[in-house]
Design an enzyme around this catalytic site. Structure first.
Site, short mmCIF file in Angstrom:
data_model
loop_
_atom_site.label_atom_id
_atom_site.label_comp_id
_atom_site.label_asym_id
_atom_site.label_seq_id
_atom_site.Cartn_x
_atom_site.Cartn_y
_atom_site.Cartn_z
N ARG A 97 0.85 -1.19 0.00
CA ARG A 97 0.00 0.00 0.00
C ARG A 97 0.88 1.25 0.00
O ARG A 97 1.93 1.29 0.66
CB ARG A 97 -0.89 0.04 1.24
CG ARG A 97 -2.15 -0.83 1.13
CD ARG A 97 -3.15 -0.30 0.11
NE ARG A 97 -4.37 -1.10 0.04
CZ ARG A 97 -4.56 -2.12 -0.79
NH1 ARG A 97 -3.62 -2.48 -1.64
NH2 ARG A 97 -5.71 -2.76 -0.80
N HIS B 61 -1.16 0.42 -9.78
CA HIS B 61 -1.89 -0.45 -8.85
C HIS B 61 -2.56 -1.61 -9.61
O HIS B 61 -3.79 -1.75 -9.57
CB HIS B 61 -2.92 0.34 -8.04
CG HIS B 61 -3.38 -0.39 -6.80
ND1 HIS B 61 -3.69 0.24 -5.63
CD2 HIS B 61 -3.57 -1.72 -6.55
CE1 HIS B 61 -4.07 -0.65 -4.72
NE2 HIS B 61 -3.99 -1.86 -5.26
P1 NDP Z 1 -1.76 -10.96 5.04
O1 NDP Z 1 -2.63 -10.42 6.12
O2 NDP Z 1 -1.79 -12.42 4.73
O3 NDP Z 1 -0.25 -10.58 5.32
C1 NDP Z 1 0.14 -9.37 5.87
C2 NDP Z 1 1.50 -9.56 6.50
O4 NDP Z 1 1.97 -8.32 6.98
C3 NDP Z 1 1.47 -10.54 7.68
O5 NDP Z 1 2.57 -11.40 7.59
C4 NDP Z 1 1.63 -9.61 8.88
O6 NDP Z 1 2.29 -10.21 9.98
C5 NDP Z 1 2.48 -8.51 8.28
N1 NDP Z 1 2.32 -7.28 9.07
C6 NDP Z 1 1.22 -6.51 9.23
N2 NDP Z 1 1.49 -5.46 10.03
C7 NDP Z 1 2.78 -5.58 10.38
C8 NDP Z 1 3.64 -4.82 11.20
N3 NDP Z 1 3.23 -3.71 11.83
N4 NDP Z 1 4.91 -5.24 11.36
C9 NDP Z 1 5.35 -6.36 10.73
N5 NDP Z 1 4.59 -7.13 9.93
C10 NDP Z 1 3.32 -6.74 9.76
O7 NDP Z 1 -2.10 -10.12 3.73
P2 NDP Z 1 -1.81 -10.49 2.21
O8 NDP Z 1 -0.46 -11.07 2.11
O9 NDP Z 1 -2.93 -11.24 1.64
O10 NDP Z 1 -1.84 -9.03 1.54
C11 NDP Z 1 -0.92 -8.05 1.95
C12 NDP Z 1 -1.30 -6.69 1.38
O11 NDP Z 1 -1.01 -6.63 0.00
C13 NDP Z 1 -2.77 -6.31 1.45
O12 NDP Z 1 -3.13 -5.86 2.74
C14 NDP Z 1 -2.87 -5.22 0.41
O13 NDP Z 1 -2.62 -3.98 1.02
C15 NDP Z 1 -1.74 -5.55 -0.57
N6 NDP Z 1 -2.24 -5.95 -1.88
C16 NDP Z 1 -1.88 -5.21 -2.98
C17 NDP Z 1 -2.30 -5.57 -4.23
C18 NDP Z 1 -1.88 -4.81 -5.44
O14 NDP Z 1 -2.42 -5.05 -6.53
N7 NDP Z 1 -0.92 -3.91 -5.33
C19 NDP Z 1 -3.16 -6.75 -4.44
C20 NDP Z 1 -3.45 -7.47 -3.23
C21 NDP Z 1 -3.00 -7.07 -2.00
P3 NDP Z 1 1.59 -11.40 10.84
O15 NDP Z 1 1.38 -12.54 9.87
O16 NDP Z 1 2.59 -11.75 11.87
O17 NDP Z 1 0.30 -10.84 11.36
C1 OXD Z 2 -6.09 -5.70 -3.05
C2 OXD Z 2 -5.62 -4.79 -4.11
O1 OXD Z 2 -6.02 -5.33 -1.87
O2 OXD Z 2 -5.87 -5.09 -5.30
O3 OXD Z 2 -6.53 -6.82 -3.37
O4 OXD Z 2 -4.99 -3.78 -3.82
#
Ligand code: NDP
Ligand code: OXD
Length: 315
Positions: free
Chosen positions: A230, A278
């Protein structure tokens, strides 16, 4: 009567409505702003819902995010407190993100932009190449998407380390967790990939101070940044300053604090920046509709929902 609403003001909802009607022909499927009687709406599937909208439905049972990220939904100050939110965790979306991350890592590793510039300039420059194993990719956010990208990068021969809130077990990936292990993670990282969600804790985490802690021992002498999580995680003036000064060798950004990226942004024309609008991992209408309907069926059978958002954590 139970109705389903697509609340996607920035998307054309037609493909979604059509796909959902095919999958769930008995359900009354509607599309915002033609919501009809608000009392009849039990389920909403949302992407970038306008603030104050979700509170209008007194009989709402579940909110489905049409993406993996839920920051836009949780950012609504009047979001009803007691309604479960389900996010996307789906192989199709995960594969798309891994394609993007592998593509960008390889693009930097093989210096594809330099090769393209040389072609435009008709320069035959057989500059030295290095092995993938010479680079360590550090993934911030070793969740569903991060772990899959890590496995695929390992297959390509890169060293991979990961950082998340809690420690993870991904074969071949050194896992770092929490603020105590953050600096050690950064010190090993030549290419930093962010797949962090937007939360209060991750806001502005990619800043000049962080960039200063990344490894400079890799073959490029300065680190590379890829952010497909993000935009709110990045301090954009710091990234530009680090690209200008050479503190960053190069960067790829798929996400921005303000989207669409304003025309006057320097990112558009920066020679060291690869910019994508994006689109790292698109959500496929039919796949996601099947996923959502399967969850509605589970819910109506009295079984638990899966991939629920933890509102306190913010993802
Ligand atoms: P998940 O919830 O599976 O993974 C998020 C990870 O981030 C987890 O491992 C979590 O740790 C870690 N995390 C969150 N907060 C912190 C912190 N403060 N410090 C350290 N680690 C942290 O989400 P996804 O992998 O499914 O997706 C991740 C993000 O990707 C989405 O939230 C979205 O914003 C973005 N995204 C972007 C897209 C695009 O097209 N650009 C498409 C899809 C998603 P823990 O496991 O220990 O809780
Ligand atoms: C998502 C994205 O969060 O596309 O899936 O950004």
């Amino acid at each position: 009567m139970s109705a389903f609403l697509f609340l996607t003001p920035t998307w054309n909802s037609d493909p979604w409505v059509n796909a959902f009607r095919k999958i769930a022909p008995k359900l009354d499927v509607r599309s915002w702003p033609n919501v009809g009687n608000v009392n009849e709406i039990s389920y909403i599937a949302a992407w970038l819902p306008p603030p104050d909208e979700l509170k209008r439905f007194p009989n709402l049972k579940v909110i489905f995010s049409l993406g993996a990220g839920v920051d836009a939904i949780l950012g609504d100050p009047t979001l009803p407190l007691d309604i479960p939110i389900v996010r996307v965790n789906d192989d199709d979306l995960t594969n798309r993100m891994s394609e993007y991350i592998v593509l960008q890592v390889l693009m930097h590793h093989r210096q594809q932009r330099r090769i393209e510039q040389n072609q435009r300039d008709r320069i035959w420059d057989q500059f030295p190449q290095h092995a993938a194993s010479a680079l360590t990719v550090g993934i911030m956010g070793l969740g569903v998407l991060g772990a899959d990208a890590a496995r695929k990068l390992l297959m390509m021969g890169f060293k991979v380390v990961g950082w998340s809130r809690s420690s993870k077990q991904v074969d071949g990936v050194k896992s770092f967790a929490g603020s105590k292990e953050f600096d050690a993670f950064l010190a090993e990282t030549d290419i930093l990939v962010s797949l962090l969600p937007a939360t209060a804790d991750t806001d502005g985490i990619i800043n000049r101070q962080l960039i200063g802690k990344l490894s400079r021992k890799g073959p490029f002498g300065a680190p590379i940044l890829i952010n497909a999580g993000r935009g709110r995680a990045q301090v954009e003036e710091d990234i530009l300053a680090c690209l200008d000064s050479g503190e960053l060798y190069a960067a790829t950004l798929d996400v921005f604090r303000k989207e669409p990226l304003p025309l006057e942004s320097r990112f558009w024309s920066h020679p060291k920046l690869t910019l994508t609008p994006h689109l790292a991992a698109d959500s496929d209408a039919e796949t996601i509709c099947r996923y959502v309907f399967a969850q509605i069926e589970r819910f109506e059978r009295g079984e638990g929902l899966v991939n629920l958002v933890n509102r306190l954590q913010g993802y």
